[in-house]
Enzyme design. Structure first.
Site, PDB file in Angstrom:
ATOM      1  N   HIS A  20      15.111 103.035  12.426  1.00 20.45           N
ATOM      2  CA  HIS A  20      15.647 103.435  11.131  1.00 20.45           C
ATOM      3  C   HIS A  20      14.635 103.198  10.021  1.00 20.45           C
ATOM      4  O   HIS A  20      14.525 103.996   9.085  1.00 20.45           O
ATOM      5  CB  HIS A  20      16.918 102.634  10.818  1.00 20.45           C
ATOM      6  CG  HIS A  20      18.093 103.020  11.652  1.00 20.45           C
ATOM      7  ND1 HIS A  20      19.362 103.180  11.129  1.00 20.45           N
ATOM      8  CD2 HIS A  20      18.218 103.285  12.975  1.00 20.45           C
ATOM      9  CE1 HIS A  20      20.202 103.515  12.088  1.00 20.45           C
ATOM     10  NE2 HIS A  20      19.524 103.574  13.229  1.00 20.45           N
ATOM     11  N   TRP A 386      15.469 110.634  18.643  1.00 24.94           N
ATOM     12  CA  TRP A 386      14.999 111.678  17.746  1.00 24.94           C
ATOM     13  C   TRP A 386      13.599 111.409  17.207  1.00 24.94           C
ATOM     14  O   TRP A 386      12.798 112.326  17.046  1.00 24.94           O
ATOM     15  CB  TRP A 386      15.979 111.896  16.609  1.00 24.94           C
ATOM     16  CG  TRP A 386      15.648 113.094  15.759  1.00 24.94           C
ATOM     17  CD1 TRP A 386      15.384 113.126  14.425  1.00 24.94           C
ATOM     18  CD2 TRP A 386      15.536 114.455  16.220  1.00 24.94           C
ATOM     19  NE1 TRP A 386      15.120 114.409  14.009  1.00 24.94           N
ATOM     20  CE2 TRP A 386      15.211 115.252  15.095  1.00 24.94           C
ATOM     21  CE3 TRP A 386      15.689 115.078  17.463  1.00 24.94           C
ATOM     22  CZ2 TRP A 386      15.028 116.631  15.177  1.00 24.94           C
ATOM     23  CZ3 TRP A 386      15.500 116.451  17.537  1.00 24.94           C
ATOM     24  CH2 TRP A 386      15.174 117.209  16.418  1.00 24.94           C
ATOM     25  N   ASN A 387      13.252 110.160  16.912  1.00 26.72           N
ATOM     26  CA  ASN A 387      11.891 109.878  16.450  1.00 26.72           C
ATOM     27  C   ASN A 387      10.869 110.320  17.501  1.00 26.72           C
ATOM     28  O   ASN A 387       9.864 110.958  17.173  1.00 26.72           O
ATOM     29  CB  ASN A 387      11.722 108.386  16.150  1.00 26.72           C
ATOM     30  CG  ASN A 387      12.418 107.961  14.869  1.00 26.72           C
ATOM     31  OD1 ASN A 387      12.591 108.763  13.950  1.00 26.72           O
ATOM     32  ND2 ASN A 387      12.829 106.715  14.800  1.00 26.72           N
ATOM     33  N   GLU A 391       7.968 113.409  17.370  1.00 23.42           N
ATOM     34  CA  GLU A 391       6.577 113.159  17.738  1.00 23.42           C
ATOM     35  C   GLU A 391       6.141 114.118  18.843  1.00 23.42           C
ATOM     36  O   GLU A 391       5.026 114.661  18.816  1.00 23.42           O
ATOM     37  CB  GLU A 391       6.415 111.704  18.196  1.00 23.42           C
ATOM     38  CG  GLU A 391       6.595 110.693  17.080  1.00 23.42           C
ATOM     39  CD  GLU A 391       6.603 109.260  17.570  1.00 23.42           C
ATOM     40  OE1 GLU A 391       6.528 108.353  16.722  1.00 23.42           O
ATOM     41  OE2 GLU A 391       6.691 109.032  18.801  1.00 23.42           O
TER      42      GLU A 391
END
Length: 504
Positions: A20, A386-387, A391
């Protein structure tokens, strides 16, 4: 002589999680490059403790500086961290008691954050008056603090807009969703593909047993009227249909991908670690890059399930056998040493470690940005956080999706069936992904009949992601528009300090 522009202060508030906080830091850095804005990030004291522990163990961060300013403040890449109590001692097990933790945080957080904001505003030496509060998910009560003080709030949505649309529809009762009586109901939402139960986020399913997360997300979606802007960590070209639809309900703008600049500019630009904005609470094994250097282009299977996922011992053994059977080099992130050779769940046998020798490499943690940029990496076997997906998209790497909970099933649906850059593993009736299924997907993505199509789509999204954040790109323009709004608001903003703090 031109008069220097006044500093505009922006406060970010985030749940104490690396996944986050890093997007918040990267947005904060973007804001600072657009105007004379100073960003402060507030989170709970447990995160301060983790940062201090990290530095004590000489764990490097991806920030330009990590300097202790006082006992209560840390600065990372020019962004000050401040901390407030979540109501628990540092040794309290927050993960194992998540419901209790979330409800307590929602109860004590508003007062503690309010007092922190007022103390900064009242500082006689260097007072801070915030013109905007930017909120990450899981702390919806922050918008009520902002409303009471008269400070406008924005939300940084750190999952795809598709998830925002699903949650908004679910918690505002706009569509039918699976129930205990009808657990296999398919969901069709505007501008989205048909979603089967296996494609939906776990928190909207009748099997969800984390009541606190259900209540937290419900508050976020029902209180969205308290939010002036929703900034989404995605890019318009990726989710334009759902973004266009959601603008009927909220002001939502794509500002991503909010990832390392290195991934968006590429190795060819010569960027090094000092360009990164973010933190890493685990020490990466840099030796894996030397190992990657010894392998052929597009030959390595990169395997990582993030910082939270713990697979069963049986599943780990199946993955191990499949990787060996494929006779391809692989880099596998397995987080804990006992998780490798101990007696705990998820054990990998010593025999397996002996057998792989030069065929594969296992590390506790890796510099994922460098790995995804490396020419030897041919695909990414991933949990679909999701991060990591942003990437991956920005590097043009195909995926093999193995989602387990929260937003991961929906992310996997998007990545494989909508964005078209990989395949999804399907578990059997016992919930285990079988040996044949893993081998089949690896072979198909690496050099099967569909591999060329998948790689071509990955290259397209890589180009689109980089275009979005380039100067004048859609995300770049949206960030500038947001900054312009903050600057205008700051001219006339006055705190509402004549009210006593009430229960929020």
């Amino acid at each position: 002589m031109e008069q220097e522009k006044p500093i505009i202060n922006v406060l970010m508030v985030a749940f104490a999680s690396q996944g986050h906080i890093n997007p918040m830091l990267r947005l904060g850095k973007q804001l600072q490059t657009k105007s004379n804005i100073h960003v402060t990030l507030a989170t709970t004291e447990i995160f301060h403790h983790r940062l201090l522990k990290q530095n004590h163990q000489s764990v490097t961060t991806t920030s330009t500086t990590t300097t202790a300013i006082s006992n209560d403040t840390v600065s990372i890449s020019g962004i000050d961290f401040i901390f407030f109590s979540d109501g628990f001692s540092l040794d309290y097990d927050r993960k194992s008691n998540l419901d209790t933790y979330m409800y307590t945080l929602a109860n004590v957080g508003p007062t503690n954050l309010y007092n922190l904001i007022i103390s900064l505003y009242s500082n006689k030496i260097k007072p801070k008056k915030f013109s905007c509060i930017i909120i990450a998910p899981f702390v919806p009560w922050v918008s009520k603090v902002g409303a009471q003080l008269g400070i406008p709030c924005a939300m940084l949505w750190i999952q795809p807009c598709t998830l925002f649309s699903i949650y908004y529809s679910f918690y505002n009762n706009l569509n039918d969703f699976p129930t205990k009586e009808n657990p296999n109901l398919s969901v069709k939402l505007p501008n989205l593909p048909l979603l089967e139960t296996c494609d939906l986020p776990s928190f909207v399913l009748p099997t969800n047993n984390l009541l606190s997360m259900n209540d937290t997300l419900s508050q976020e979606m029902k209180n969205v009227d308290n939010i002036k802007w929703v900034l989404a960590n995605t890019f318009y070209e990726l989710e334009k249909d759902v973004i266009d639809y959601m603008t009927k309900f909220v002001v939502i703008k794509a500002v991503g991908p909010l990832i390392s600049p290195k991934l968006l500019l590429g190795e060819e630009h010569g960027h090094d670690n000092d360009d990164h904005v973010g933190i890493n609470l685990w020490k990466p094994d840099e030796n894996c890059i030397d190992w990657l250097n010894k392998n052929e282009p597009n030959s390595v299977i990169y395997v990582s399930f993030g910082s939270l996922i713990m697979l069963s011992r049986e599943q780990m053994e199946v993955i191990s056998k499949a990787l060996i059977n494929c006779k391809r080099p692989f880099l596998w992130v397995v987080k804990d040493e006992d998780y490798l050779v101990g007696e705990s769940v998820g054990q990998i046998s010593k025999g397996f470690l002996d057998e792989i020798k030069d065929k594969g490499k296992i590390v506790k943690w890796c510099p994922q940005d460098k790995v995804l940029l490396h020419q030897s990496v041919g695909c990414f076997l991933t949990h679909c956080g999701w991060n990591s997906m942003l990437e991956t998209l920005s590097c043009g790497v195909p995926i093999i999706a193995y989602p387990l909970w929260t937003d991961q099933p929906t992310n996997a649906k998007l990545m494989t069936e909508v964005f078209g850059i990989g395949l999804r593993l399907r578990p059997n009736k016992d919930g285990l992904v079988g040996f044949d299924e893993i081998v089949k997907c690896i072979e198909e993505v690496m050099d099967g009949p569909r591999s060329a199509e998948i790689r071509a789509k990955a290259v397209e999204w890589k180009r689109a992601a980089r275009d979005a954040v380039a100067r004048g790109g859609e995300s770049d323009r949206n960030i500038q528009d947001f900054v312009d709004d903050i600057v205008e608001i700051s001219k006339n903003l006055e705190y509402n300090l004549d009210k006593e703090l009430v229960s929020l």
